[in-house]
Design a protein around this motif. Structure first.
Motif, mmCIF file in Angstrom:
data_model
loop_
_atom_site.group_PDB
_atom_site.id
_atom_site.type_symbol
_atom_site.label_atom_id
_atom_site.label_comp_id
_atom_site.label_asym_id
_atom_site.label_seq_id
_atom_site.Cartn_x
_atom_site.Cartn_y
_atom_site.Cartn_z
ATOM 1 N N SER B 17 -4.497 -0.466 4.600
ATOM 2 C CA SER B 17 -5.119 0.218 5.738
ATOM 3 C C SER B 17 -4.156 1.291 6.270
ATOM 4 C CB SER B 17 -5.514 -0.795 6.803
ATOM 5 O OG SER B 17 -4.808 -0.596 7.984
ATOM 6 N N HIS B 18 -2.865 1.035 6.144
ATOM 7 C CA HIS B 18 -1.870 2.042 6.516
ATOM 8 C C HIS B 18 -2.016 3.294 5.634
ATOM 9 C CE1 HIS B 18 2.691 2.918 7.235
ATOM 10 N NE2 HIS B 18 1.922 3.903 7.607
ATOM 11 N N GLY B 21 -5.002 5.124 6.658
ATOM 12 C CA GLY B 21 -4.763 5.906 7.867
ATOM 13 C C GLY B 21 -4.062 7.217 7.559
ATOM 14 N N LEU B 22 -3.105 7.157 6.645
ATOM 15 C CA LEU B 22 -2.369 8.382 6.289
ATOM 16 C C LEU B 22 -3.285 9.387 5.590
ATOM 17 C CD1 LEU B 22 0.966 6.790 5.052
ATOM 18 C CD2 LEU B 22 0.690 8.292 7.029
ATOM 19 N N GLU B 24 -6.516 9.559 5.947
ATOM 20 C CA GLU B 24 -7.420 10.050 6.976
ATOM 21 C C GLU B 24 -6.761 11.187 7.756
ATOM 22 O OE1 GLU B 24 -8.457 6.741 9.396
ATOM 23 O OE2 GLU B 24 -10.562 7.300 9.507
ATOM 24 N N GLN B 25 -5.493 10.968 8.105
ATOM 25 C CA GLN B 25 -4.768 11.965 8.873
ATOM 26 C C GLN B 25 -4.564 13.250 8.059
ATOM 27 O OE1 GLN B 25 -0.752 10.803 10.121
ATOM 28 N NE2 GLN B 25 -1.703 10.445 12.096
ATOM 29 N N LYS B 29 -6.024 16.880 9.135
ATOM 30 C CA LYS B 29 -5.167 18.047 9.329
ATOM 31 C C LYS B 29 -5.517 19.170 8.364
ATOM 32 C CE LYS B 29 -1.019 15.870 11.214
ATOM 33 N NZ LYS B 29 0.331 15.417 10.857
ATOM 34 N N GLU B 32 -8.641 20.802 9.545
ATOM 35 C CA GLU B 32 -8.410 21.619 10.736
ATOM 36 C C GLU B 32 -7.677 22.903 10.339
ATOM 37 O OE1 GLU B 32 -6.818 19.492 14.121
ATOM 38 O OE2 GLU B 32 -6.187 21.388 15.014
ATOM 39 N N ARG B 37 -7.762 28.081 10.556
ATOM 40 C CA ARG B 37 -6.865 29.047 9.927
ATOM 41 C C ARG B 37 -5.430 28.823 10.405
ATOM 42 N NH1 ARG B 37 -9.159 33.416 8.175
ATOM 43 N NH2 ARG B 37 -7.792 34.884 9.203
ATOM 44 N N VAL B 51 5.114 10.076 1.360
ATOM 45 C CA VAL B 51 4.974 8.777 2.011
ATOM 46 C C VAL B 51 3.872 7.963 1.340
ATOM 47 C CG1 VAL B 51 4.711 7.636 4.233
ATOM 48 C CG2 VAL B 51 5.566 9.978 4.142
ATOM 49 N N PRO B 112 -11.296 36.260 8.015
ATOM 50 C CA PRO B 112 -12.172 35.079 8.000
ATOM 51 C C PRO B 112 -13.403 35.289 7.115
ATOM 52 C CG PRO B 112 -11.682 35.770 10.247
ATOM 53 C CD PRO B 112 -11.141 36.823 9.349
ATOM 54 N N LEU B 130 -15.119 8.860 4.772
ATOM 55 C CA LEU B 130 -13.795 8.254 4.596
ATOM 56 C C LEU B 130 -13.560 7.169 5.639
ATOM 57 C CD1 LEU B 130 -11.019 8.053 3.380
ATOM 58 C CD2 LEU B 130 -10.302 10.028 4.717
ATOM 59 N N ARG B 131 -13.908 7.487 6.889
ATOM 60 C CA ARG B 131 -13.679 6.512 7.964
ATOM 61 C C ARG B 131 -14.485 5.233 7.697
ATOM 62 N NH1 ARG B 131 -15.816 8.796 12.827
ATOM 63 N NH2 ARG B 131 -17.629 7.589 12.277
ATOM 64 N N LEU B 134 -13.112 3.123 4.808
ATOM 65 C CA LEU B 134 -11.904 2.374 5.172
ATOM 66 C C LEU B 134 -12.238 1.225 6.122
ATOM 67 C CD1 LEU B 134 -9.442 5.357 5.618
ATOM 68 C CD2 LEU B 134 -9.464 3.687 3.765
ATOM 69 N N ASP B 135 -13.159 1.485 7.060
ATOM 70 C CA ASP B 135 -13.588 0.409 7.960
ATOM 71 C C ASP B 135 -14.233 -0.716 7.165
ATOM 72 O OD1 ASP B 135 -12.666 1.462 10.277
ATOM 73 O OD2 ASP B 135 -14.566 2.329 10.933
#
Lengths: 438, 229
Positions: B17-18, B21-22, B24-25, B29, B32, B37, B51, B112, B130-131, B134-135
């Motif tokens: 799950s760790h 989480g990575l 997902e992060q 990112k 975003e 941009r 990691v 753009p 993805l969420r 994992l859930d």
């Protein structure tokens, strides 16, 4: 006589037997009753003890039946009261702690050595983006994926120190959290950890703005200063001919002026900011003030072949605002000057006034190059440039709109910008109308 | 022995799950970075991949240890096998997020492109898949896993539409073909990442119910609808 004697014996022995039987019956009855009387309070006591277990401390044993049972009843009842009091204290202190933690702005999450949740307050729940707090006793990582916390916790539970750090909230709006993790020390090791969360989004943004500002000021001041120094060096060089000297002198002067303008604007800005509500103000005719600022720029507009139009609404109306004439002139000069600067030849700049409830609105609209959407919300920041190279070419200190914003704010109004790239921009200044009675 | 295997499985679950989480992060990112941009954010993703790689090795080792030392049976065995597969899926997904970030960095330096609303929708769908996957893994929820598989059709549709728009745009603006190709690359990586989430969902269904549904999801779907929960 013999008969009578034997009859008597018979009679006697019969009654003896009867007496025996009767006596036995009576004594049995007495014993039974005695036992029942004696055991009744004991049964009550047993029931009482059971009720103590269920946290009901009132005794049901009628006092005074037996000396000994009374003593036991009394002791039991005292113990019950004491227990009751300590339970009450415990409950009220737990409630106190609960409401204290619940009311805290910081989030608090406590976990044990097996990473099961011990408690989580409302702020922590909100900050990480959960709808409900994690269930007590559940493994926290089942409901929440938070890699930074996971990593830091592993270190803390292994006995290492972890300095507070920032991490993005795992669920929700991308706010920035600061996490401080401390171990819960128990005899013989670490029994868990307490995590204190605080929302530092706004603080970090401010810090970033301050850093950007200092960097920008240094950059904006250094550029003209280096040019001045470089020019002076060249002028002082024996090999430079007269004509070049003259040219470099001009360059040095132009940049010294620019430096002067920036420093003046910076001082202005800091005066306006520190004055705030205490800026000297008097009732004045806003439309007349705007017309005066605009007329002073007519020459600049003509030179750029931009049509400067004062709309009917501005020419023929009059509203009184409480203001500082010099600062308001600075606002409208800045806005109209910008509009002219960023509008190509043959374009138009229009200035108009309109009343909206208790507010008077001045709009400066141009048909210029416009401002890209993603820059709109930042153009009032100090030294913020949409296009660095072009802005400097256009002159200006990068502080104009910042001054506009602060002056308008000091007047209790607000300023907004709207723009369509390639079609033009509109700046709206809203100021409260002054009514003498108020 | 039972207690030990329970502890081992809990540890493995926590690690996976760790990693989740990575990933997902990283995906958050990189998307975003793509949408806003933001080149700095893109570089952050590229630098954080190691990691996940290290953790992948850790989880694999833990799984192999449990298999060798505890000889799990029945559901425990399925969980260990399932996690071994999910582990490599997640590692691959982290790589895909890095690929998206690389494209995002390039795209942040060109003017753009006009696909933002649809890219936002595809990004939201992939993030939700993805969420949920994992859930469904940490909560061992087969019904949630099935919903991930269903969402993939939507992701595919959005992807195809976007590619259609991109081709149209390239016809009209041949000078921007290079830029659009970077975006198409990012989108293809995103679509493949979404496919990996359905792999996770299939493995979760296997772990919970002992049925191999890979390539047979449609039949499982009927049953899941008949008996929810």
């Amino acid at each position: 006589m013999a008969v009578s004697a034997s009859a008597l014996v018979a009679l006697l022995s019969g009654s003896l037997l009867a007496g025996w039987v009767i006596g036995l019956a009576i004594s049995a009855a007495v014993a039974l009753h005695g036992a029942r009387v004696a055991s009744k309070p004991l049964g009550d006591l047993a029931r009482d003890a059971e009720r103590v277990r269920l946290a009901d401390y009132r005794s049901t044993v009628p006092s005074g039946q037996f000396e000994e049972s009374f003593a036991v009843t009394q002791a039991l009842s005292d113990a019950g009261s004491a227990l009751n009091a300590s339970r009450f204290r415990e409950e009220s202190s737990r409630a106190e702690l609960g409401s204290l933690l619940g009311a805290m702005a910081e989030g608090v999450l406590a976990i044990d050595a097996q990473e099961r949740v011990l408690m989580m307050n409302a702020s922590a729940t909100r900050m990480v983006g959960l709808r409900e707090p994690l269930a007590v006793g559940a493994q926290w990582w089942i409901e929440l994926r938070f890699p930074e916390l996971e990593q830091a916790l592993r270190r803390v539970l292994a006995g290492h120190e972890v300095t507070p750090f920032d991490a993005r909230a795992p669920l929700g709006d991308g706010s920035l959290l600061s996490l401080a993790i401390n171990p819960l020390r128990i005899e013989g090791g670490i029994g868990g950890a307490v995590i204190v969360l605080s929302d530092v989004t706004a603080m970090r943004r401010l810090e970033q703005m301050r850093i950007d500002f200092v960097a920008n000021v240094s950059h904006e001041l250094r550029t003209p200063l280096s040019i001045v120094l470089g020019s002076l060096e060249t002028i002082g060089d024996s090999g430079t001919d007269e004509e070049s000297r003259k040219r470099f002198l001009e360059i040095a002067e132009r940049n010294a002026r620019r430096l002067h303008a920036i420093v003046t604007d910076l001082l202005d800005l800091s005066t306006i900011e520190s004055q705030g509500d205490t800026m000297p103000m008097e009732p004045l005719d806003l439309e007349r003030a705007v017309r005066a600022s605009a007329e002073a720029l007519r020459g600049a507009a003509q030179a750029k072949q931009v049509r400067l139009t004062l709309e009917e609404s501005l020419r023929n109306s009059s509203h009184t605002v409480l203001g500082n004439a010099q600062r308001l002139d600075q606002v409208f000069t800045n806005l109209i000057e910008n509009a002219i600067k960023y509008t190509p030849a043959e374009g138009e700049v229009r200035v108009l006034a309109l009343q909206q409830g208790e507010q008077i609105v001045i709009e400066v609209c141009d048909s210029g190059i416009g401002i890209p959407r993603e820059h709109l919300h930042r153009i009032f920041e100090r030294f913020y440039r949409v296009d660095r190279s072009r802005s400097r070419e256009m002159g200006g200190t990068g502080l104009g709109l910042s001054i506009v914003k602060h002056v308008v704010k000091a007047h209790g109004g607000q300023v907004e910008a709207d723009s369509v790239e390639g079609q033009g921009s509109t700046f709206r200044v809203e100021l409260p109308i002054h009514s003498p009675q108020a | 022995m039972t207690k030990q295997i329970e502890d081992d499985l809990a540890e493995i679950n926590k690690r996976i799950s760790h990693i989740g989480g990575l990933v997902e992060q990283a995906l958050d990112k990189s998307l975003e970075a793509l949408l806003e941009r933001n080149a700095r954010l893109a570089r952050e993703v590229m630098n954080s991949d190691k990691v996940v790689d290290d953790l992948e090795n850790e989880v694999e080792e833990l799984c192999l240890n449990v298999l060798a030392l505890r000889q799990p049976v029945a559901r425990d065995l399925r969980v260990v096998c399932g996690i071994l597969k999910i582990n490599s899926d997640l590692e691959r997904m982290a790589d895909l997020a890095v690929n998206i970030a690389e494209r995002a960095e390039v795209l942040s330096n060109v003017p753009p492109l006009p696909f933002r609303p649809d890219v936002t929708r595809l990004a939201a769908t992939a993030k939700r898949m993805l969420r949920d996957s994992l859930d469904s893994l940490v909560k061992q929820d087969a019904v949630l896993a099935y919903s991930v598989w269903k969402a993939d059709a939507e992701a595919d549709k959005l992807y195809r539409e976007l590619i259609g728009q991109a081709i149209q745009f390239m016809r009209e603006h041949p000078d921007r073909i290079g830029d659009v190709m970077h975006l198409v690359g990012a989108l293809r990586n995103l679509e493949r990442l979404a496919d990996h989430t359905t792999n996770i969902a299939e493995d979760v269904i296997f772990m919970v119910g002992g049925r191999i549904v890979r390539h047979h999801m449609r039949e499982f779907g009927v049953e899941a609808r008949l008996e929810p929960g």
